[in-house]
Design a protein around this motif. Sequence first.
Motif, PDB file in Angstrom:
ATOM      1  N   CYS A  95       0.844  -1.205  -0.047  1.00  0.00           N
ATOM      2  CA  CYS A  95       0.049  -0.135  -0.127  1.00  0.00           C
ATOM      3  C   CYS A  95       0.804   1.193   0.042  1.00  0.00           C
ATOM      4  O   CYS A  95       1.660   1.336   0.878  1.00  0.00           O
ATOM      5  CB  CYS A  95      -0.944   0.126   1.335  1.00  0.00           C
ATOM      6  N   TRP A  96       0.865   2.234  -1.039  1.00  0.00           N
ATOM      7  CA  TRP A  96       1.443   3.248  -1.214  1.00  0.00           C
ATOM      8  C   TRP A  96       0.506   4.351  -0.717  1.00  0.00           C
ATOM      9  O   TRP A  96      -0.487   4.346  -1.001  1.00  0.00           O
ATOM     10  CB  TRP A  96       1.885   3.589  -2.697  1.00  0.00           C
ATOM     11  N   VAL A  97       1.260   5.559  -0.029  1.00  0.00           N
ATOM     12  CA  VAL A  97       0.345   6.466   0.456  1.00  0.00           C
ATOM     13  C   VAL A  97       1.053   7.899   0.100  1.00  0.00           C
ATOM     14  O   VAL A  97       2.512   8.167   0.208  1.00  0.00           O
ATOM     15  CB  VAL A  97       0.614   6.564   2.050  1.00  0.00           C
ATOM     16  N   LEU A 224       3.130   2.033   3.265  1.00  0.00           N
ATOM     17  CA  LEU A 224       2.324   1.883   4.683  1.00  0.00           C
ATOM     18  C   LEU A 224       3.169   1.133   5.716  1.00  0.00           C
ATOM     19  O   LEU A 224       3.285   1.515   6.869  1.00  0.00           O
ATOM     20  CB  LEU A 224       1.116   1.456   4.851  1.00  0.00           C
ATOM     21  N   ALA A 225       4.039  -0.020   5.088  1.00  0.00           N
ATOM     22  CA  ALA A 225       4.880  -0.592   5.856  1.00  0.00           C
ATOM     23  C   ALA A 225       6.066  -0.017   6.479  1.00  0.00           C
ATOM     24  O   ALA A 225       6.445  -0.375   7.729  1.00  0.00           O
ATOM     25  CB  ALA A 225       5.373  -1.968   5.268  1.00  0.00           C
ATOM     26  N   SER A 226       6.324   0.980   6.037  1.00  0.00           N
ATOM     27  CA  SER A 226       7.530   1.733   6.386  1.00  0.00           C
ATOM     28  C   SER A 226       7.198   2.899   7.671  1.00  0.00           C
ATOM     29  O   SER A 226       8.037   3.305   8.084  1.00  0.00           O
ATOM     30  CB  SER A 226       8.190   2.764   5.324  1.00  0.00           C
ATOM     31  N   GLY A 227       5.670   3.053   7.561  1.00  0.00           N
ATOM     32  CA  GLY A 227       5.132   4.016   8.332  1.00  0.00           C
ATOM     33  C   GLY A 227       4.929   5.335   8.080  1.00  0.00           C
ATOM     34  O   GLY A 227       5.780   5.887   7.157  1.00  0.00           O
ATOM     35  N   TRP A 233      -0.262  10.447  14.482  1.00  0.00           N
ATOM     36  CA  TRP A 233      -0.090   9.018  14.660  1.00  0.00           C
ATOM     37  C   TRP A 233       0.964   8.637  13.446  1.00  0.00           C
ATOM     38  O   TRP A 233       0.823   9.076  12.185  1.00  0.00           O
ATOM     39  CB  TRP A 233      -1.095   8.274  14.716  1.00  0.00           C
ATOM     40  N   VAL A 234       1.755   7.732  13.832  1.00  0.00           N
ATOM     41  CA  VAL A 234       2.487   6.773  12.592  1.00  0.00           C
ATOM     42  C   VAL A 234       1.704   5.757  12.302  1.00  0.00           C
ATOM     43  O   VAL A 234       1.730   4.912  13.169  1.00  0.00           O
ATOM     44  CB  VAL A 234       4.038   6.745  13.054  1.00  0.00           C
ATOM     45  N   HIS A 235       1.324   5.746  11.247  1.00  0.00           N
ATOM     46  CA  HIS A 235       0.365   4.365  11.016  1.00  0.00           C
ATOM     47  C   HIS A 235       1.122   3.340  10.143  1.00  0.00           C
ATOM     48  O   HIS A 235       1.887   3.459   9.392  1.00  0.00           O
ATOM     49  CB  HIS A 235      -0.719   4.741  10.179  1.00  0.00           C
ATOM     50  N   PHE A 236       1.076   1.991  10.519  1.00  0.00           N
ATOM     51  CA  PHE A 236       1.561   0.775  10.090  1.00  0.00           C
ATOM     52  C   PHE A 236       0.464  -0.084   9.707  1.00  0.00           C
ATOM     53  O   PHE A 236      -0.683   0.227   9.836  1.00  0.00           O
ATOM     54  CB  PHE A 236       2.476  -0.028  11.048  1.00  0.00           C
ATOM     55  N   PRO A 237       0.570  -1.220   8.929  1.00  0.00           N
ATOM     56  CA  PRO A 237      -0.407  -2.146   8.302  1.00  0.00           C
ATOM     57  C   PRO A 237      -1.492  -2.613   9.534  1.00  0.00           C
ATOM     58  O   PRO A 237      -2.591  -2.584   9.534  1.00  0.00           O
ATOM     59  CB  PRO A 237       0.178  -3.404   7.969  1.00  0.00           C
TER      60      PRO A 237
END
Length: 292
Positions: A95-97, A224-227, A233-237
């Motif tokens: 997932c790219w953000v 998303l995996a990198s935060g 907030w820092v979001h992860f999977p």
Amino acid sequence: MQNVLELYYELSTNTYQHGGYEHFKINDPKPRDIHKASVRDRLVHHALYRTLYPFFDRTFIGDSYSCRLGKGTHKAMNRFRTFARQVSKNDTYTCWVLKCDIRKFFASIDQQVLMEIVGRYIPDERIRSLIGNIVGSFNSGTKGKSLPLGNLTSQLLVNIYMNEFDQFVKHRLKVKHYIRYADDFVLLSEDKNYLLKTLPYMVVFLRDTLKLEMHPNKVSIETLASGVDFLGWVHFPKHRVLRTSTKWRMFRRIEETNGKKETIQSYLGLLSHGNAHKLSKLISNGTKNRTS
């Protein structure tokens, strides 16, 4: 009562003129200039807001979350999590953000463009004139630019302004996974190239239509995996953690209030919306130790 009657008379005869502002600074967390209107003018703001909000709120997209009833940061973060699961197909795809921010947001609002947008929705000339009176009452130094942080009406007006961008992103660019909170917005996709191709269209629309500029240092495309840092907030999977700067600001505030119960409870409520069990326990134990 006499003041209220005088205000009513001025409004009914179109002789009302908005007054000046009291200026002060806050750190929330970065320095901000707040301009506070008089009680008399704030009465007008509230009356106008109560009248206009129900109408305009129906025109906004569902994924605009700032200064709206039933929305807010927690709803935005939950929507982000839902979108992340959809895009990654339950963590089986990357997932790219794309994360963006408007440069000097309130200070860059073009008053003429704002009034043109308002004019398309409101046919009543007297209401348009009153809004124009309020908008034109503030001058930050650049003529025809800016809305004051502090006016209740400013919260609604910036949403009306940015709704033009929201509609462009959703209906012209056909972006499916898009969330905006004030001047922060994110797009999620399994295709990094799609985000890279979409970005220039948004830049041009903001520049040419709304006279706004993206902050060059706050535009990023990350997995998303990198935060992904979004709304404090820092979001992860599968989890989210409090941003480090937010965490230290919380500790400073607790120290400044000497562990005041209301402050502690407020932060514990905040931490309940993420993966912060150890941090919550640390704050609770620290409070108990201070009082024992």
